[in-house]
Structures are given as C-alpha cells and as structure tokens.
Motif scaffolding. Sequence first.
Motif, short mmCIF file in Angstrom:
data_model
loop_
_atom_site.label_atom_id
_atom_site.label_comp_id
_atom_site.label_asym_id
_atom_site.label_seq_id
_atom_site.Cartn_x
_atom_site.Cartn_y
_atom_site.Cartn_z
N SER A 86 -2.66 7.32 6.00
CA SER A 86 -2.96 6.43 7.23
C SER A 86 -2.19 6.65 8.27
O SER A 86 -0.97 7.03 8.07
CB SER A 86 -3.19 5.04 6.94
OG SER A 86 -2.17 4.44 6.35
N ILE A 87 -2.52 6.25 9.54
CA ILE A 87 -1.51 6.15 10.50
C ILE A 87 -0.92 4.49 10.70
O ILE A 87 -1.94 4.08 10.97
CB ILE A 87 -1.99 6.69 12.00
CG1 ILE A 87 -2.28 8.10 11.78
CG2 ILE A 87 -1.19 6.33 13.05
CD1 ILE A 87 -2.98 9.08 12.83
N GLN A 88 0.10 4.27 10.69
CA GLN A 88 0.48 2.96 10.78
C GLN A 88 1.28 2.53 12.00
O GLN A 88 1.93 3.30 12.62
CB GLN A 88 1.04 2.43 9.55
CG GLN A 88 0.10 2.34 8.35
CD GLN A 88 0.68 2.01 7.13
OE1 GLN A 88 1.81 1.42 7.22
NE2 GLN A 88 -0.08 2.05 6.14
N PHE A 89 1.65 1.35 12.41
CA PHE A 89 2.40 0.93 13.66
C PHE A 89 3.25 -0.23 13.05
O PHE A 89 2.71 -1.36 12.66
CB PHE A 89 1.55 0.48 14.60
CG PHE A 89 2.64 0.20 15.79
CD1 PHE A 89 3.20 0.98 16.78
CD2 PHE A 89 2.62 -1.33 16.19
CE1 PHE A 89 3.88 0.53 17.77
CE2 PHE A 89 3.55 -1.55 17.46
CZ PHE A 89 4.03 -0.53 18.06
N LEU A 90 4.78 -0.16 13.31
CA LEU A 90 5.66 -0.96 12.87
C LEU A 90 6.05 -1.81 14.24
O LEU A 90 6.58 -1.01 15.26
CB LEU A 90 6.70 -0.60 12.32
CG LEU A 90 8.12 -1.54 12.03
CD1 LEU A 90 7.93 -2.57 11.33
CD2 LEU A 90 9.15 -0.67 11.58
N SER A 91 5.77 -3.12 14.66
CA SER A 91 6.05 -3.73 15.72
C SER A 91 7.48 -4.33 15.68
O SER A 91 7.80 -4.80 14.58
CB SER A 91 5.08 -5.02 15.90
OG SER A 91 5.55 -5.75 16.93
N PHE A 92 8.03 -4.01 16.53
CA PHE A 92 9.51 -4.37 16.74
C PHE A 92 9.57 -5.82 16.95
O PHE A 92 10.32 -6.65 16.74
CB PHE A 92 10.67 -3.69 17.89
CG PHE A 92 10.62 -2.06 17.12
CD1 PHE A 92 10.80 -1.90 15.89
CD2 PHE A 92 10.83 -1.33 18.31
CE1 PHE A 92 10.91 -0.37 15.73
CE2 PHE A 92 10.93 -0.05 17.94
CZ PHE A 92 10.96 0.54 16.84
N ALA A 93 8.64 -6.41 17.65
CA ALA A 93 8.67 -7.97 18.01
C ALA A 93 8.47 -8.83 16.64
O ALA A 93 9.32 -9.75 16.61
CB ALA A 93 7.57 -8.13 18.87
N ASP A 94 7.58 -8.48 15.79
CA ASP A 94 7.76 -9.35 14.53
C ASP A 94 7.74 -8.76 13.36
O ASP A 94 7.84 -9.39 12.31
CB ASP A 94 6.25 -10.15 14.73
CG ASP A 94 4.96 -9.10 14.62
OD1 ASP A 94 5.43 -7.85 14.33
OD2 ASP A 94 4.05 -9.55 14.93
N GLY A 95 8.06 -7.44 13.35
CA GLY A 95 8.38 -6.63 12.04
C GLY A 95 6.87 -6.39 11.39
O GLY A 95 6.99 -5.81 10.19
#
Length: 139
Positions: A86-95
């Motif tokens: 899968s392709i995933q995204f880690l948000s720096f705003a909320d982890g």
Amino acid sequence: MWKRRTDGTGAVQVTRQGGFAALESPDGRFLYYSKEAAGGPALWRMPVDGGKENEVVAGISDWSTFAPLDHGVYFIPRRGHTAPASIQFLSFADGRITTIMAISKPVFVGFTVSSDGKSLLYTQIDQEVSDLMLIERFR
C-alpha cells in the motif's frame, strides 16, 4: 552520508550511523534517508544542519520508497508475507498514518510525489520472465 559543495570541495559528514537515498524536505529543514534495520530498510530523518537522528517509519518497502513533503511523508511500508502492499501517508500534524491506496502488484525501486501532493509515481512489477539456458560441450 556526506555532502560537499557543487565544486567538489568541502566534504562534510552528515549522518553518523550510515544511511542511503537521502532527500531534503521541501522546506530545507530536514534530511530524510533510509537505513538498514533488523527486518529491512527503515525511514529516518535529522535536521539538515546536524543533530539527532530519529526513526520516522520502522519499515519501508525498499531504500527508495518514501517522499517527504512539508506536512508529512508518503511511503510504501514493508509488507508481510500475506499482506498487500500500500501507499501510506504519515501526517506531521497529528502523527497519524493513513492508507492512500492498496497496491496489488509488487513494487520496485522508485517513488515520488509532486510538490503539491496531488500526484504520485511509483514503480510496480507487471511481469517477470526468465529463460533457462543450456550450454553443451563448453569445455
């Protein structure tokens, strides 16, 4: 990892514990890179001007499957034997980590995201073929 001026002078060591496939964040504040860990490559980052290294994602698919943006990082995680990629995204705003899409075929080296985060490119293996060759009387 090392960096140097464009004229080839002034080599300076950046990472102290190794690293591979480094990319600067678009804002120029952090250096993202992969580093071999117990189960395969992991994603790390550190301030560009030096400082403490921090692991960002414990397992990525290979050394090149990450793309940092100012607000987070896209990546392809290491997959289990039965789990799909899968392709995933880690948000720096909320982890939080969000799955962007499942990938049905194996991925290969190469992954990038446009600076506006609206398009991404990745390499997948559509087919693999090989031939068995016999050489007789070669001596």
